[in-house]
Design a protein around this motif. Structure first.
Motif, PDB file in Angstrom:
ATOM      1  N   THR A   5      25.445  59.677  64.795  1.00  0.00           N
ATOM      2  CA  THR A   5      26.338  58.524  64.921  1.00  0.00           C
ATOM      3  C   THR A   5      25.649  57.239  64.491  1.00  0.00           C
ATOM      4  OG1 THR A   5      27.455  59.638  66.758  1.00  0.00           O
ATOM      5  CG2 THR A   5      27.813  57.278  66.518  1.00  0.00           C
ATOM      6  N   GLN A   6      24.383  57.083  64.868  1.00  0.00           N
ATOM      7  CA  GLN A   6      23.644  55.876  64.497  1.00  0.00           C
ATOM      8  C   GLN A   6      23.506  55.750  62.985  1.00  0.00           C
ATOM      9  OE1 GLN A   6      19.922  55.702  66.581  1.00  0.00           O
ATOM     10  NE2 GLN A   6      20.858  55.796  68.598  1.00  0.00           N
ATOM     11  N   ILE A   7      23.172  56.848  62.324  1.00  0.00           N
ATOM     12  CA  ILE A   7      22.989  56.806  60.876  1.00  0.00           C
ATOM     13  C   ILE A   7      24.309  56.493  60.171  1.00  0.00           C
ATOM     14  CG2 ILE A   7      22.401  58.200  58.844  1.00  0.00           C
ATOM     15  CD1 ILE A   7      20.352  59.633  60.536  1.00  0.00           C
ATOM     16  N   LEU A   8      25.380  57.188  60.590  1.00  0.00           N
ATOM     17  CA  LEU A   8      26.676  56.942  59.964  1.00  0.00           C
ATOM     18  C   LEU A   8      27.158  55.518  60.220  1.00  0.00           C
ATOM     19  CD1 LEU A   8      28.553  60.296  60.701  1.00  0.00           C
ATOM     20  CD2 LEU A   8      27.494  59.556  58.557  1.00  0.00           C
ATOM     21  N   LEU A   9      26.876  54.997  61.408  1.00  0.00           N
ATOM     22  CA  LEU A   9      27.277  53.623  61.718  1.00  0.00           C
ATOM     23  C   LEU A   9      26.532  52.633  60.820  1.00  0.00           C
ATOM     24  CD1 LEU A   9      28.907  51.730  63.509  1.00  0.00           C
ATOM     25  CD2 LEU A   9      27.012  51.756  65.147  1.00  0.00           C
ATOM     26  N   MET A  10      25.248  52.834  60.613  1.00  0.00           N
ATOM     27  CA  MET A  10      24.483  51.935  59.751  1.00  0.00           C
ATOM     28  C   MET A  10      24.953  52.022  58.305  1.00  0.00           C
ATOM     29  SD  MET A  10      20.550  52.077  61.184  1.00  0.00           S
ATOM     30  CE  MET A  10      20.426  53.854  61.021  1.00  0.00           C
ATOM     31  N   VAL A  11      25.221  53.246  57.823  1.00  0.00           N
ATOM     32  CA  VAL A  11      25.662  53.412  56.431  1.00  0.00           C
ATOM     33  C   VAL A  11      27.027  52.762  56.221  1.00  0.00           C
ATOM     34  CG1 VAL A  11      26.374  55.133  54.720  1.00  0.00           C
ATOM     35  CG2 VAL A  11      24.287  55.483  56.046  1.00  0.00           C
ATOM     36  N   ASN A  12      27.962  53.006  57.128  1.00  0.00           N
ATOM     37  CA  ASN A  12      29.297  52.438  56.974  1.00  0.00           C
ATOM     38  C   ASN A  12      29.275  50.916  57.117  1.00  0.00           C
ATOM     39  OD1 ASN A  12      30.751  54.867  56.536  1.00  0.00           O
ATOM     40  ND2 ASN A  12      30.646  55.329  58.723  1.00  0.00           N
ATOM     41  N   SER A  13      28.412  50.411  57.993  1.00  0.00           N
ATOM     42  CA  SER A  13      28.288  48.954  58.106  1.00  0.00           C
ATOM     43  C   SER A  13      27.782  48.355  56.798  1.00  0.00           C
ATOM     44  CB  SER A  13      27.339  48.604  59.251  1.00  0.00           C
ATOM     45  OG  SER A  13      27.835  49.083  60.485  1.00  0.00           O
ATOM     46  N   THR A  14      26.850  49.045  56.160  1.00  0.00           N
ATOM     47  CA  THR A  14      26.340  48.576  54.869  1.00  0.00           C
ATOM     48  C   THR A  14      27.426  48.593  53.806  1.00  0.00           C
ATOM     49  OG1 THR A  14      24.154  49.448  55.443  1.00  0.00           O
ATOM     50  CG2 THR A  14      24.565  48.959  53.122  1.00  0.00           C
ATOM     51  N   PHE A  15      28.226  49.645  53.794  1.00  0.00           N
ATOM     52  CA  PHE A  15      29.330  49.726  52.827  1.00  0.00           C
ATOM     53  C   PHE A  15      30.349  48.611  53.065  1.00  0.00           C
ATOM     54  CE2 PHE A  15      28.104  54.054  51.531  1.00  0.00           C
ATOM     55  CZ  PHE A  15      28.423  53.999  50.191  1.00  0.00           C
ATOM     56  N   VAL A  16      30.696  48.364  54.324  1.00  0.00           N
ATOM     57  CA  VAL A  16      31.665  47.313  54.632  1.00  0.00           C
ATOM     58  C   VAL A  16      31.133  45.953  54.210  1.00  0.00           C
ATOM     59  CG1 VAL A  16      32.813  46.104  56.531  1.00  0.00           C
ATOM     60  CG2 VAL A  16      32.764  48.601  56.494  1.00  0.00           C
ATOM     61  N   LEU A  17      29.861  45.697  54.502  1.00  0.00           N
ATOM     62  CA  LEU A  17      29.268  44.419  54.112  1.00  0.00           C
ATOM     63  C   LEU A  17      29.267  44.266  52.595  1.00  0.00           C
ATOM     64  CD1 LEU A  17      27.786  41.830  54.883  1.00  0.00           C
ATOM     65  CD2 LEU A  17      25.644  43.132  54.837  1.00  0.00           C
ATOM     66  N   ALA A  18      28.892  45.326  51.881  1.00  0.00           N
ATOM     67  CA  ALA A  18      28.884  45.263  50.417  1.00  0.00           C
ATOM     68  C   ALA A  18      30.287  45.067  49.863  1.00  0.00           C
ATOM     69  CB  ALA A  18      28.257  46.535  49.848  1.00  0.00           C
ATOM     70  N   LEU A  19      31.277  45.745  50.489  1.00  0.00           N
ATOM     71  CA  LEU A  19      32.662  45.602  50.032  1.00  0.00           C
ATOM     72  C   LEU A  19      33.162  44.170  50.246  1.00  0.00           C
ATOM     73  CD1 LEU A  19      35.314  46.794  49.004  1.00  0.00           C
ATOM     74  CD2 LEU A  19      35.820  47.506  51.360  1.00  0.00           C
ATOM     75  N   VAL A  20      32.879  43.594  51.405  1.00  0.00           N
ATOM     76  CA  VAL A  20      33.326  42.220  51.694  1.00  0.00           C
ATOM     77  C   VAL A  20      32.696  41.232  50.715  1.00  0.00           C
ATOM     78  CG1 VAL A  20      33.212  40.359  53.393  1.00  0.00           C
ATOM     79  CG2 VAL A  20      33.804  42.680  54.123  1.00  0.00           C
ATOM     80  N   VAL A 149      21.885  65.440  57.382  1.00  0.00           N
ATOM     81  CA  VAL A 149      21.285  65.205  58.697  1.00  0.00           C
ATOM     82  C   VAL A 149      21.479  66.410  59.601  1.00  0.00           C
ATOM     83  CG1 VAL A 149      21.434  63.785  60.777  1.00  0.00           C
ATOM     84  CG2 VAL A 149      21.509  62.717  58.522  1.00  0.00           C
ATOM     85  N   ARG A 150      22.644  67.055  59.523  1.00  0.00           N
ATOM     86  CA  ARG A 150      22.854  68.238  60.345  1.00  0.00           C
ATOM     87  C   ARG A 150      21.868  69.340  59.974  1.00  0.00           C
ATOM     88  NH1 ARG A 150      28.398  71.659  60.257  1.00  0.00           N
ATOM     89  NH2 ARG A 150      27.509  72.208  58.222  1.00  0.00           N
ATOM     90  N   ALA A 151      21.626  69.495  58.665  1.00  0.00           N
ATOM     91  CA  ALA A 151      20.635  70.491  58.239  1.00  0.00           C
ATOM     92  C   ALA A 151      19.231  70.096  58.692  1.00  0.00           C
ATOM     93  CB  ALA A 151      20.666  70.644  56.716  1.00  0.00           C
ATOM     94  N   GLY A 152      18.954  68.751  58.701  1.00  0.00           N
ATOM     95  CA  GLY A 152      17.641  68.302  59.140  1.00  0.00           C
ATOM     96  C   GLY A 152      17.452  68.387  60.645  1.00  0.00           C
ATOM     97  N   LEU A 153      18.548  68.223  61.411  1.00  0.00           N
ATOM     98  CA  LEU A 153      18.445  68.269  62.866  1.00  0.00           C
ATOM     99  C   LEU A 153      18.473  69.691  63.423  1.00  0.00           C
ATOM    100  CD1 LEU A 153      20.781  65.315  63.924  1.00  0.00           C
ATOM    101  CD2 LEU A 153      18.286  65.351  63.847  1.00  0.00           C
ATOM    102  N   ARG A 154      18.924  70.642  62.615  1.00  0.00           N
ATOM    103  CA  ARG A 154      18.974  72.015  63.104  1.00  0.00           C
ATOM    104  C   ARG A 154      17.603  72.518  63.548  1.00  0.00           C
ATOM    105  NH1 ARG A 154      20.934  74.284  58.941  1.00  0.00           N
ATOM    106  NH2 ARG A 154      23.111  73.904  59.495  1.00  0.00           N
ATOM    107  N   PRO A 155      16.520  72.260  62.758  1.00  0.00           N
ATOM    108  CA  PRO A 155      15.199  72.699  63.237  1.00  0.00           C
ATOM    109  C   PRO A 155      14.797  72.041  64.550  1.00  0.00           C
ATOM    110  CG  PRO A 155      15.132  72.224  60.886  1.00  0.00           C
ATOM    111  CD  PRO A 155      16.454  71.757  61.378  1.00  0.00           C
ATOM    112  N   LEU A 156      15.209  70.767  64.765  1.00  0.00           N
ATOM    113  CA  LEU A 156      14.860  70.111  66.022  1.00  0.00           C
ATOM    114  C   LEU A 156      15.518  70.805  67.205  1.00  0.00           C
ATOM    115  CD1 LEU A 156      15.050  66.323  65.049  1.00  0.00           C
ATOM    116  CD2 LEU A 156      13.039  67.797  65.200  1.00  0.00           C
ATOM    117  N   ALA A 157      16.755  71.232  67.011  1.00  0.00           N
ATOM    118  CA  ALA A 157      17.430  71.964  68.082  1.00  0.00           C
ATOM    119  C   ALA A 157      16.705  73.282  68.370  1.00  0.00           C
ATOM    120  CB  ALA A 157      18.887  72.226  67.701  1.00  0.00           C
ATOM    121  N   ASP A 158      16.263  73.950  67.297  1.00  0.00           N
ATOM    122  CA  ASP A 158      15.502  75.192  67.494  1.00  0.00           C
ATOM    123  C   ASP A 158      14.184  74.917  68.202  1.00  0.00           C
ATOM    124  OD1 ASP A 158      17.554  76.431  66.183  1.00  0.00           O
ATOM    125  OD2 ASP A 158      16.523  76.567  64.249  1.00  0.00           O
TER     126      ASP A 158
END
Length: 414
Positions: A5-20, A149-158
């Protein structure tokens, strides 16, 4: 809030700022273009009006003069080409628009006004295209980030699941291979850690079991020695003591019996000293480590005929517990030379490197192999060196076996 959620929030905030920022830049530029088009068209229309060709001017309205229209005759545009009123209001400007009057061939007064709808429509289409482009890019980026990120976090869950198993005592937990190199490195280090922990636990179990076996063996040996040796000696002393009253008038027999009692007492005393020295070298406590090692080598040489040589430039002042560990380490090395190597000579040397490290070396000229002494004795020496904060190495060669312990210099020793 999780990492995804944090990563997606930062990416979308960047897109919104760039769009504005992009839309604001496009709107500012569009307003300047619209105003410039109006200002550029006004002198042209004025020049045509002054030429007196009103009918030709009206014929050009909507074609060559597409930024001009006749007041009251606005051309309706299709719904799909219309611009929202709120967007068109963004182009309001004090210098926007103008009115020019002329008289047609019939003497009717006609008013020409500016028409900037084409320019505004171009800005609207550009803004719409930019908006949907950003939305599409944001959607693709969110999808790619989510999958990555899901592929990267899968090893952490393991890893977390594997750590839970380790916490519960299941040291056989292992991680598999992953498509990410970093995840493979993490899994490799985790597997090495669990293998080391499992090996250490097995080693501790072996040491504990062996210590218990040795404890039972020592108790049995002590019981046999007390019963068979000292017990027999005490029985003999008691028997000879019982006949003393009957030999008071027989000086020769009395003297012989007294000598036997004295010999028995000496044997009992030697037996007790031997038992006490095996349990704990008293000379170590009274005279120090060097004297205890010298006594060990002297008694070993007398008992086995082994030639023992001791050398050392300086014996550090270890604490009583540490000195006991060093003594037992050297004792085990000497016993291995006697029992397994069939050596005729053993040399013990102790050297110091300033006040940083102490090197203890036991060298014999026997023919022991690694298989011959790879038992509890070797492990106990390594464990004692580890407890002292050092390391132990054993080298086998045709010339003999060399045991080297590298120990830190005792703290506080000057």
């Amino acid at each position: 809030m999780n990492v995804m959620t944090q990563i997606l929030l930062m990416v979308n905030s960047t897109f919104v700022l760039a769009l504005v920022v992009s839309l604001a830049t496009l709107l500012v530029q569009g307003r300047e273009d619209v105003l410039r088009e109006q200002q550029a068209m006004k002198p042209v229309v004025e020049a045509l009006i002054q030429s007196g060709q009103a009918q030709q001017i009206l014929a050009l309205v909507g074609s060559s003069l597409r930024h001009v229209q006749v007041a009251g005759n606005a051309v309706e545009r299709p719904v799909e080409e219309s611009v929202p009123a709120w967007f068109e209001s963004l182009f309001d400007h004090p210098g926007r628009g103008y009115q020019l009057a002329l008289t047609d061939s019939n003497g009717k007064k006609v008013v020409l006004i500016s028409d900037d709808r084409d320019e505004i429509e171009e800005v609207w289409h550009s803004s719409s295209w930019l908006f949907w482009l950003f939305c599409g890019c944001a959607l693709i980026s969110n999808l790619a980030i989510y999958l990555g990120v899901r592929a990267g976090l899968r090893p952490l869950a393991d890893v977390l699941a594997a750590f839970d198993q380790v916490q519960q005592g299941h040291l056989h937990a292992r991680l598999g291979r992953y498509s990410l190199r970093e995840a493979n490195d993490l899994a490799s280090h985790f597997n090495e850690m669990t293998e080391s922990l499992e090996s250490a636990r097995n080693e501790n179990r072996f040491l504990t079991r062996t210590l218990m076996e040795i404890q039972e063996q020592e108790r049995s040996a002590l019981a046999r020695e007390l019963h068979d040796d000292l017990g027999q000696q005490l029985t003999g002393v008691r028997v000879h003591s019982c006949v003393l009253p009957f030999q008071l008038n027989k000086p020769e027999q009395l003297l012989e019996t007294s000598e036997r009692i004295l010999l028995g007492c000496d044997a009992i005393n030697m037996g007790f000293r031997r038992i006490i020295n095996n349990l704990y070298p008293v000379v170590l406590e009274r005279l120090g480590l060097q004297a205890a090692v010298e006594e060990l080598l002297r008694s070993t040489g007398q008992t086995t005929g082994l030639q023992c040589v001791l050398s050392g430039d300086h014996w550090p002042g270890w604490s009583e517990d540490d000195a006991s560990q060093v003594y037992r380490l050297m004792q085990e090395a000497v016993n291995n030379a006697v029992r397994h190597a069939e050596a005729t000579e053993v040399r013990i040397s102790l050297t110091t490197d300033g006040q940083q490290q102490v090197t203890l070396q036991v060298q014999d000229n026997g023919s022991a192999s690694s298989d011959a002494i790879a038992g509890f004795g070797m492990r106990s020496m390594a464990e004692r060196a580890r407890l002292l904060g050092g390391t132990l190495t054993v080298d086998f060669s045709p010339q003999g076996t060399r045991v080297t312990a590298e120990l830190p210099y005792p703290e506080g020793e000057e």
